[in-house]
Design a protein around this motif. Structure first.
Motif, PDB file in Angstrom:
ATOM      1  N   GLU A 164       0.827  -1.210   0.000  1.00 55.77           N
ATOM      2  CA  GLU A 164       0.000   0.000   0.000  1.00 55.77           C
ATOM      3  C   GLU A 164       0.862   1.261   0.000  1.00 55.77           C
ATOM      4  OE1 GLU A 164      -3.358   1.222   2.930  1.00 55.77           O
ATOM      5  OE2 GLU A 164      -3.603  -0.908   2.475  1.00 55.77           O
ATOM      6  N   ALA A 165       1.912   1.257   0.820  1.00 54.37           N
ATOM      7  CA  ALA A 165       2.800   2.418   0.905  1.00 54.37           C
ATOM      8  C   ALA A 165       3.537   2.644  -0.410  1.00 54.37           C
ATOM      9  CB  ALA A 165       3.793   2.236   2.045  1.00 54.37           C
ATOM     10  N   VAL A 166       3.979   1.572  -1.051  1.00 54.21           N
ATOM     11  CA  VAL A 166       4.669   1.703  -2.338  1.00 54.21           C
ATOM     12  C   VAL A 166       3.710   2.256  -3.387  1.00 54.21           C
ATOM     13  CG1 VAL A 166       5.732   0.403  -4.233  1.00 54.21           C
ATOM     14  CG2 VAL A 166       6.430  -0.026  -1.866  1.00 54.21           C
ATOM     15  N   GLN A 167       2.505   1.756  -3.417  1.00 48.58           N
ATOM     16  CA  GLN A 167       1.516   2.249  -4.380  1.00 48.58           C
ATOM     17  C   GLN A 167       1.246   3.729  -4.174  1.00 48.58           C
ATOM     18  OE1 GLN A 167       0.237   0.706  -7.061  1.00 48.58           O
ATOM     19  NE2 GLN A 167      -0.654   2.677  -7.540  1.00 48.58           N
ATOM     20  N   ARG A 168       1.077   4.143  -2.926  1.00 54.77           N
ATOM     21  CA  ARG A 168       0.830   5.547  -2.602  1.00 54.77           C
ATOM     22  C   ARG A 168       2.038   6.405  -3.017  1.00 54.77           C
ATOM     23  NH1 ARG A 168      -1.482   4.757   1.802  1.00 54.77           N
ATOM     24  NH2 ARG A 168       0.362   4.415   3.061  1.00 54.77           N
ATOM     25  N   ALA A 169       3.247   5.922  -2.746  1.00 54.67           N
ATOM     26  CA  ALA A 169       4.455   6.670  -3.102  1.00 54.67           C
ATOM     27  C   ALA A 169       4.603   6.798  -4.619  1.00 54.67           C
ATOM     28  CB  ALA A 169       5.685   6.004  -2.497  1.00 54.67           C
ATOM     29  N   MET A 170       4.282   5.754  -5.345  1.00 57.41           N
ATOM     30  CA  MET A 170       4.372   5.802  -6.807  1.00 57.41           C
ATOM     31  C   MET A 170       3.358   6.796  -7.362  1.00 57.41           C
ATOM     32  SD  MET A 170       6.843   3.862  -7.681  1.00 57.41           S
ATOM     33  CE  MET A 170       6.656   3.471  -9.389  1.00 57.41           C
ATOM     34  N   THR A 171       2.170   6.811  -6.802  1.00 61.22           N
ATOM     35  CA  THR A 171       1.117   7.714  -7.261  1.00 61.22           C
ATOM     36  C   THR A 171       1.478   9.175  -7.010  1.00 61.22           C
ATOM     37  OG1 THR A 171      -0.542   6.023  -6.848  1.00 61.22           O
ATOM     38  CG2 THR A 171      -1.332   8.275  -7.001  1.00 61.22           C
TER      39      THR A 171
END
Length: 94
Positions: A66-73
């Protein structure tokens, strides 16, 4: 169950210390606010003067994903992409 994520980076020539600084800044600035983040450390590789390894601990694989997805976005990793010579490799343990 906590997990460990090991990420191998190879910096562009002469940019390893800059990459280390950017990674440390991201961890210090965004890590504590990421749900499930337990901490990380950055290490030199032994066989490559351009290499770095980040070892991060998370409460769960779901929290890390979830954190990686948020950071990529949000573009948090954009400065890292500019400093690496090749795609990084990641390994999730646990």
């Amino acid at each position: 169950m906590p997990i460990t994520v090991v990420i191998e980076f190879r910096a562009r020539p002469g940019r390893r210390e800059e990459l280390r600084s950017v990674l440390a800044g991201i961890s210090a600035t965004h890590g504590p606010s990421a749900p499930g983040y337990l901490g990380s450390s950055i290490h030199d590789t032994l066989d490559d003067e351009a290499g770095l390894v980040e070892i991060a601990t998370w409460e769960s694989a779901a929290a890390q994903a979830e954190a990686v997805q948020r950071a990529m976005t949000t573009g948090i990793y954009a400065p890292v992409i500019e400093l690496v010579a090749e795609p990084f490799r990641a390994l999730r343990l646990g």
